[in-house]
Design a protein around this motif. Sequence first.
Motif, PDB file in Angstrom:
ATOM      1  N   HIS A   1       3.936  -9.321   3.882  1.00 28.95           N
ATOM      2  CA  HIS A   1       3.149  -8.122   4.178  1.00 28.95           C
ATOM      3  C   HIS A   1       2.029  -7.950   3.150  1.00 28.95           C
ATOM      4  N   ALA A   2       2.304  -8.324   1.911  1.00 33.15           N
ATOM      5  CA  ALA A   2       1.274  -8.238   0.876  1.00 33.15           C
ATOM      6  C   ALA A   2       0.109  -9.190   1.181  1.00 33.15           C
ATOM      7  N   ASP A   3       0.422 -10.367   1.714  1.00 36.39           N
ATOM      8  CA  ASP A   3      -0.641 -11.300   2.103  1.00 36.39           C
ATOM      9  C   ASP A   3      -1.526 -10.687   3.181  1.00 36.39           C
ATOM     10  N   LEU A   4      -0.897 -10.046   4.168  1.00 40.94           N
ATOM     11  CA  LEU A   4      -1.654  -9.425   5.254  1.00 40.94           C
ATOM     12  C   LEU A   4      -2.553  -8.313   4.734  1.00 40.94           C
TER      13      LEU A   4
ATOM     14  N   ARG B   1      -7.975  -6.234   3.287  1.00 45.66           N
ATOM     15  CA  ARG B   1      -8.896  -5.670   2.289  1.00 45.66           C
ATOM     16  C   ARG B   1     -10.106  -6.570   2.094  1.00 45.66           C
ATOM     17  N   GLN B   2      -9.896  -7.877   2.134  1.00 43.25           N
ATOM     18  CA  GLN B   2     -11.019  -8.801   1.966  1.00 43.25           C
ATOM     19  C   GLN B   2     -12.002  -8.718   3.130  1.00 43.25           C
ATOM     20  N   ARG B   3     -11.493  -8.490   4.345  1.00 43.68           N
ATOM     21  CA  ARG B   3     -12.375  -8.381   5.507  1.00 43.68           C
ATOM     22  C   ARG B   3     -13.236  -7.133   5.419  1.00 43.68           C
ATOM     23  N   GLY B   4     -12.673  -6.047   4.903  1.00 39.71           N
ATOM     24  CA  GLY B   4     -13.450  -4.847   4.681  1.00 39.71           C
ATOM     25  C   GLY B   4     -13.989  -4.190   5.937  1.00 39.71           C
ATOM     26  N   GLU B   5     -13.308  -4.322   7.071  1.00 38.86           N
ATOM     27  CA  GLU B   5     -13.752  -3.703   8.308  1.00 38.86           C
ATOM     28  C   GLU B   5     -12.560  -3.111   9.042  1.00 38.86           C
TER      29      GLU B   5
END
Length: 388
Positions: free
Chosen positions: A200-203, A208-212
């Motif tokens: 779940h932390a990976d998801l 967060r990296q996608r930022g959308e």
Amino acid sequence: MSRSAVIRWLSSFAPGPIAVRWPERLRSCVGALIGIAFTGGAMHVLLGTDVNIPLLVAPMGASAVLLFGVPASPLAQPWSIIGGNLVSATVGVACASWIADPVTAAALAIALAICAMFALRCVHPPSGAVALTAVLGGPAVHALGYRFVAEPIAMQSAALVCSAIVYHAVTGHRYPHAARRKVDQDAAASVAVAKDGFTHADLEAVLRQRGELLDIDPDDLESLLRDVQLQAYARTFSELTCADIMSRAVVAVSVATRASAAWNLLKRHGVKALPVTDETQHVIGIVTRADLLDTPTFRKISVLWSLRQRWFRRRRDPVRVVGTLMNPSVHAVDAATPIAELVPLFAHYGHHHIPVLDAGRRLVGMITQADLIAGLYRQTSAQQRSAA
């Protein structure tokens, strides 16, 4: 730009396939019909026809598409609809009052409404049309002033949401949409399935990296990816069948078993469901803890009331039996069924306990989600040991 590049670009406008089945599409259409009709009717009853207030505003049609067409979307949840519509209506009325130029007021109203919806976590696309209606709705809307926020926006939003809650409950859908949780999996089993996959932390890190903003709940996305991973994982064990992973010590009851006796069996054996069989061991239904907890026997919390009912039982409260409480629509599988076919039953159809039958259609076992995962884990461990 070459001709082939233009063709590829134009082909990108083609609509993608829709995985929604036709019964579900029809259910959405009927829901929107009922929701809009109820909203308009409620406004007519509450306000009458003499008031200068629209009984239906156009943004409610867009909200109905989300509410009944894609009810699992985070954009279609009650707070998104009510909060988004109210804050957008307020912003729209304020911009219409303060700014004389309608185009400037409309543009600013949309921008501020989006900002406010993000801040309040109530993003709802049709709410942009609410802000626009407050600015460009004409003299009738402008005459309402901030009354437009309560009448008609708040009233119509509440009526539409209430109709959706009732309709989805009647048709067996989850609304408001709660995140899916794998209650039948313990922590060790979850780690075993995700050993070579993701956590779940990976998801959360990727999101967060996608930022959308994605139009899907993160927990639903995780559940979907887990199901895909489990399906692919199970497919690799094509020779593993239900007979290999099922629990063979099955506790079953008959239609004449008392509800209290069935409840005691559930507690004694630590299970959540009991298959109901006839004299020939054919499965004719299933009874769960929820079925038993919904009976008068288990709703009595007063000792005096229980004693009184026991004294007058024959006249006032007949003994409840499993046959009156069970669900006769039970999905069973053959013992020779490959385990890959179990994944959609657990993932998409909401089954938690699946009876296993032999060649004579008699009960020989029971499979839960935990059994499926434990079987896959044992098989993986055995393959790793043999490879070593």
